[in-house]
Structure formats: C-alpha cells, structure tokens
Write an enzyme that holds these catalytic residues in place. Structure first.
Site, PDB file in Angstrom:
ATOM      1  N   ASN A   1      -7.537  -2.527  14.457  1.00  0.00           N
ATOM      2  CA  ASN A   1      -8.925  -2.774  14.048  1.00  0.00           C
ATOM      3  C   ASN A   1      -9.046  -3.975  13.112  1.00  0.00           C
ATOM      4  OD1 ASN A   1      -7.858  -1.795  11.691  1.00  0.00           O
ATOM      5  ND2 ASN A   1      -9.216  -0.016  11.516  1.00  0.00           N
TER       6      ASN A   1
ATOM      7  N   ASP B   1       0.821  -1.204   0.000  1.00  0.00           N
ATOM      8  CA  ASP B   1       0.000   0.000   0.000  1.00  0.00           C
ATOM      9  C   ASP B   1       0.858   1.258   0.000  1.00  0.00           C
ATOM     10  OD1 ASP B   1       0.965  -0.223   2.628  1.00  0.00           O
ATOM     11  OD2 ASP B   1      -0.945  -0.970   3.394  1.00  0.00           O
TER      12      ASP B   1
ATOM     13  N   GLU C   1      -9.672  -1.612   5.488  1.00  0.00           N
ATOM     14  CA  GLU C   1     -10.273  -1.261   6.762  1.00  0.00           C
ATOM     15  C   GLU C   1     -11.567  -2.046   7.003  1.00  0.00           C
ATOM     16  OE1 GLU C   1      -8.508   0.384   8.655  1.00  0.00           O
ATOM     17  OE2 GLU C   1      -7.726   2.243   7.858  1.00  0.00           O
TER      18      GLU C   1
ATOM     19  N   HIS D   1      -7.238  -4.406  10.294  1.00  0.00           N
ATOM     20  CA  HIS D   1      -6.932  -4.179   8.882  1.00  0.00           C
ATOM     21  C   HIS D   1      -5.649  -4.904   8.481  1.00  0.00           C
ATOM     22  CE1 HIS D   1      -4.520  -0.254   9.824  1.00  0.00           C
ATOM     23  NE2 HIS D   1      -3.666  -1.186   9.508  1.00  0.00           N
TER      24      HIS D   1
END
Length: 239
Positions: A134, A67, A141, A136
């Site tokens: 979280n 990313d 996400e 990810h």
C-alpha cells in the site's frame, strides 16, 4: 532518485549490502537506519558474510530500527527486536542498537524518547527501507497527511494481512506499532529502498512517478535529494 535494476533477489541483496558497506567504510561512525521484513533479510545475510570475512567493521556504528509492533514482548519471535538480533545484531559488532520498546508502559513517552535519541545521534546517515503493497514506509500507512515524528499508529488491514504469513493466525498480528515518522525518515542524508517481486511492481511505479500524496507515503521520496531504489526485474517491470 537513482534506480538500480538487478536480475533477481540475490543480486539485489548483494548490491544493497555493498552500498551499506561503502557507507560504513567511508564513515566508520555512521548512524544507520535499519528495516525489518522479508526484503532486507538477504542484505543482512550478505553484510554478516562481509563482516566475517573482514570486509566491514561496525565497531563504531549506531543503528536505529524503523519500527516495532506495540504491544509486543521483546522475547516474542515475531518482535522486530528479536528479528534484528537473530538476523543481524548477534552476528556482527554494531556498537549501539536502538529499537522502539514494544513493552514500554507509555507508548507516547516511548515515541518522544525515540525521536530524541535519533536527534541526539546526529540523525541518520543512511536509511534502509522496504515498501509495503500500500506504499507504506516504516509503518507510515496511507493517511490524509504525512505524520512527522516517531508516533503510535494503527496498522492498515492490508498490512495486517500481508504480515499474517509470519504468525500462526491473522488474529495474532498486532494491530498497532511505533514507527519513525515521515519527517524522521526524510531527514536521513541518504535513503536506500529495496523492492522485490512482481507484487511490488505497481506500487514501485507509483512511488517513482505517481502523484505525491500521503495516500501513498512512499511517494514523498520523490522529493528527497539522495534516494537509491534497488529493484529486481519483477518489481521493476513497470518502470
């Protein structure tokens, strides 16, 4: 899903580097998927050490980064382009490196092109991952669905807060990114995920044994045929 528990971050980093070294030794033309962030830094340091000692050769390796923030200049010391060059690429002889272009004039075209480049490489042989608080993986996400291909994403507030430590101010953290999709990651032949620290213990537990849901993107890894998870004692304390 294979789980390896190491005593601490240093041992975790050495173990993950050894797995990557073994992959490249077995297949010198391996296509590696690489990750950024604080967790894989020790792995890259160990791989650089191995390279300088002649224990591994990346001369035929291709590397795709997971990313990149968008938009961001490649020259920014917070870009993942800069991170990968400083932490790894400038110290070793990786033949081909690919990182999403945070300066691309058209993010949709950049996503499509990056997905095409991964496919043309023959796909990822070994994908290195971290995991967000979280759940990810990459910048995929929590969502109502699993995004398939490389795509443009709005970052979750929890991700922005977690990454603020790398910036002068939280307001400086980019709000968007380009990331490989879940399908792109899932098509990797092997996946190696690293987690360190007590703060990751709960999400690691949910990844390994919780409900498979796009609200926890990492949970999809339960379905992959070849996943190795390396945790230190703190991150693995609930397993």
């Amino acid at each position: 899903m294979k789980i390896i528990k190491e005593a601490n971050y240093e041992a975790l980093s050495k173990k993950s580097a050894e797995i990557i070294r073994a992959q490249v030794s077995e297949n010198p033309a391996s296509v590696l998927g690489l990750a950024t962030g604080s967790t894989p830094t020790g792995t890259y340091e160990e791989l650089v050490r191995m390279y300088k000692q002649g224990a591994v050769d990346f001369a035929k390796v291709s590397a795709f980064n997971l990313d990149e923030y968008f938009p961001i200049k490649k020259s920014s010391d917070q870009s993942y382009d800069y991170f990968m060059k400083q932490q790894f690429f400038r110290h070793v002889n990786v033949a081909k490196t690919f990182i999403p272009n945070g300066e691309a004039p058209d993010y949709a075209a950049e996503c499509e092109n990056y997905e095409k480049q991964v496919a043309e490489s023959g796909g990822i042989d070994l994908q290195l991952l971290g995991i967000g608080n979280n759940g990810h993986i990459g910048f995929n996400e929590p969502n109502d669905y699993f995004p398939a291909a490389t795509h443009y994403v709005m970052l979750d507030e929890s991700t922005i807060k977690a990454n603020a430590r790398f910036f002068a101010n939280e307001s400086d953290v980019p709000r968007h990114a380009i990331t490989m999709g879940i399908r792109t990651i899932f098509k990797a032949k092997k996946i190696l995920l690293l987690a360190s620290g007590a703060g990751k213990a709960e999400i690691v537990k949910q990844m390994v044994s919780g409900k498979i849901t796009p609200q926890n993107p990492s949970s999809i890894l339960q379905l992959h045929p070849d996943v190795t998870i390396i945790v230190d004692n703190d991150a693995g304390r609930l397993l």
